[in-house]
Design a protein around this motif. Structure first.
Motif, PDB file in Angstrom:
ATOM      1  N   ASN A  49      -0.252  -4.916  33.336  1.00 21.69           N
ATOM      2  CA  ASN A  49       0.479  -3.721  32.955  1.00 21.69           C
ATOM      3  C   ASN A  49       1.936  -4.052  32.660  1.00 21.69           C
ATOM      4  O   ASN A  49       2.502  -4.973  33.238  1.00 21.69           O
ATOM      5  CB  ASN A  49       0.399  -2.672  34.073  1.00 21.69           C
ATOM      6  N   GLN A  50       2.511  -3.274  31.787  1.00 19.35           N
ATOM      7  CA  GLN A  50       3.913  -3.448  31.406  1.00 19.35           C
ATOM      8  C   GLN A  50       4.849  -3.088  32.553  1.00 19.35           C
ATOM      9  O   GLN A  50       5.921  -3.661  32.689  1.00 19.35           O
ATOM     10  CB  GLN A  50       4.205  -2.564  30.193  1.00 19.35           C
ATOM     11  N   TYR A  51       4.434  -2.144  33.391  1.00 23.02           N
ATOM     12  CA  TYR A  51       5.235  -1.704  34.537  1.00 23.02           C
ATOM     13  C   TYR A  51       4.376  -1.672  35.781  1.00 23.02           C
ATOM     14  O   TYR A  51       3.157  -1.506  35.710  1.00 23.02           O
ATOM     15  CB  TYR A  51       5.818  -0.301  34.305  1.00 23.02           C
ATOM     16  N   ILE A  53       5.362   0.335  39.043  1.00 20.08           N
ATOM     17  CA  ILE A  53       6.234   1.146  39.884  1.00 20.08           C
ATOM     18  C   ILE A  53       5.357   2.220  40.506  1.00 20.08           C
ATOM     19  O   ILE A  53       4.793   3.062  39.804  1.00 20.08           O
ATOM     20  CB  ILE A  53       7.379   1.772  39.057  1.00 20.08           C
ATOM     21  N   LEU A  89       2.174  -9.062  35.260  1.00 15.48           N
ATOM     22  CA  LEU A  89       3.278  -8.233  34.771  1.00 15.48           C
ATOM     23  C   LEU A  89       4.218  -9.086  33.933  1.00 15.48           C
ATOM     24  O   LEU A  89       4.208 -10.309  34.048  1.00 15.48           O
ATOM     25  CB  LEU A  89       4.075  -7.675  35.962  1.00 15.48           C
ATOM     26  N   TYR A  92      10.317  -9.488  33.385  1.00 21.58           N
ATOM     27  CA  TYR A  92      11.220  -8.344  33.486  1.00 21.58           C
ATOM     28  C   TYR A  92      10.940  -7.422  32.300  1.00 21.58           C
ATOM     29  O   TYR A  92      10.373  -7.840  31.300  1.00 21.58           O
ATOM     30  CB  TYR A  92      12.694  -8.764  33.538  1.00 21.58           C
ATOM     31  N   PRO A  93      11.325  -6.145  32.418  1.00 21.38           N
ATOM     32  CA  PRO A  93      11.043  -5.204  31.332  1.00 21.38           C
ATOM     33  C   PRO A  93      11.841  -5.538  30.077  1.00 21.38           C
ATOM     34  O   PRO A  93      12.868  -6.206  30.137  1.00 21.38           O
ATOM     35  CB  PRO A  93      11.458  -3.853  31.904  1.00 21.38           C
ATOM     36  N   ILE A 105      14.615  -0.462  36.720  1.00 20.35           N
ATOM     37  CA  ILE A 105      13.180  -0.747  36.629  1.00 20.35           C
ATOM     38  C   ILE A 105      12.827  -1.977  37.459  1.00 20.35           C
ATOM     39  O   ILE A 105      11.839  -1.983  38.197  1.00 20.35           O
ATOM     40  CB  ILE A 105      12.743  -0.915  35.158  1.00 20.35           C
ATOM     41  N   THR A 109      10.354  -2.006  40.707  1.00 19.87           N
ATOM     42  CA  THR A 109       9.204  -2.915  40.710  1.00 19.87           C
ATOM     43  C   THR A 109       9.220  -3.771  41.971  1.00 19.87           C
ATOM     44  O   THR A 109       8.186  -3.946  42.632  1.00 19.87           O
ATOM     45  CB  THR A 109       9.213  -3.802  39.444  1.00 19.87           C
ATOM     46  N   LYS A 168      -2.001  -2.420  29.020  1.00 22.66           N
ATOM     47  CA  LYS A 168      -2.318  -1.579  30.164  1.00 22.66           C
ATOM     48  C   LYS A 168      -3.815  -1.749  30.400  1.00 22.66           C
ATOM     49  O   LYS A 168      -4.630  -1.173  29.690  1.00 22.66           O
ATOM     50  CB  LYS A 168      -2.008  -0.105  29.897  1.00 22.66           C
ATOM     51  N   ASN A 183       0.934   3.336  31.614  1.00 21.33           N
ATOM     52  CA  ASN A 183       1.813   2.479  32.404  1.00 21.33           C
ATOM     53  C   ASN A 183       1.701   2.880  33.870  1.00 21.33           C
ATOM     54  O   ASN A 183       1.490   4.046  34.182  1.00 21.33           O
ATOM     55  CB  ASN A 183       3.276   2.635  31.975  1.00 21.33           C
ATOM     56  N   ASN A 185       3.862   3.643  36.313  1.00 20.07           N
ATOM     57  CA  ASN A 185       5.237   4.014  36.659  1.00 20.07           C
ATOM     58  C   ASN A 185       5.329   5.513  36.827  1.00 20.07           C
ATOM     59  O   ASN A 185       4.340   6.210  36.771  1.00 20.07           O
ATOM     60  CB  ASN A 185       6.243   3.508  35.630  1.00 20.07           C
TER      61      ASN A 185
END
Length: 185
Positions: A49-51, A53, A89, A92-93, A105, A109, A168, A183, A185
């Motif tokens: 997944n991109q995030y 959280i 992951l 970093y974003p 973010i 995380t 995702k 996502n 998050n």
């Protein structure tokens, strides 16, 4: 002639929309599908997944993906099951690491994964201090590398950069796959 393949495949369409994303009331069937798949996993959970959280308790953020993972991992550890969670992951974003948004973010995380007593790893370490958690859960980021210059020349150097994970994806027990735009998050 249509080609006939052995086996069956069940497909369900799920989605996630809200006022900010689609101008309508929240529809969270993909979130509920994630929760159900995680809680009912028998052997393996793979998340890309991109995030990442989430929360392990009543505090923000509201989603409880990490709580579901915590509950399933607790059960595996207590029952000494052969069970594995692998989460991939980005390092970093997307964006400049010096911007406030990216820093926030990254902070969320880290609080989800391992910073503090309410993180996934924090809770597991506290509850199971003598267990090697690496046997149950691992987090990964992808990188690529190459050489710049002429091979063997003193000016040659190795370079590396992250592979930005934007997908995702959830795979559980090679039986359930959730692929989409949700996502964590």
């Amino acid at each position: 002639d249509a080609m006939t393949l052995p086996g069956t495949c069940s497909v369900q369409i799920v989605r996630s929309v809200s006022q900010w994303s689609a101008g309508q009331d929240t529809e969270d069937s993909i979130y509920r599908a994630y929760m159900d798949a995680i809680l009912n996993a028998k052997h393996f959970i793979y998340i890309q997944n991109q995030y990442f959280i989430s929360s392990t308790g009543p505090t923000k953020p509201k989603n409880r993906i990490t709580m579901a993972l915590l509950r399933r991992l607790r059960r595996a550890i207590q029952d000494k099951e052969k069970f594995r969670v692998v989460i991939v992951l980005p390092v970093y974003p997307c964006g400049d690491l010096e911007t406030l948004t990216v820093k926030i973010i990254v902070g969320w995380t880290q609080r989800t994964i391992g910073w503090g007593d309410n993180s996934l790893l924090g809770k597991l370490h506290k509850e199971f201090p003598d267990v090697d958690l690496n046997q149950y859960v691992s987090f990964h980021a992808l990188r690529t590398w190459s050489r710049l210059g002429i091979r063997g020349d003193p000016s040659e150097r190795l370079v590396t950069e992250m592979v930005y994970v934007h997908s995702k994806l959830l795979i559980v027990d090679d039986a359930t796959a959730i692929i989409g735009s949700c996502n964590i998050n």
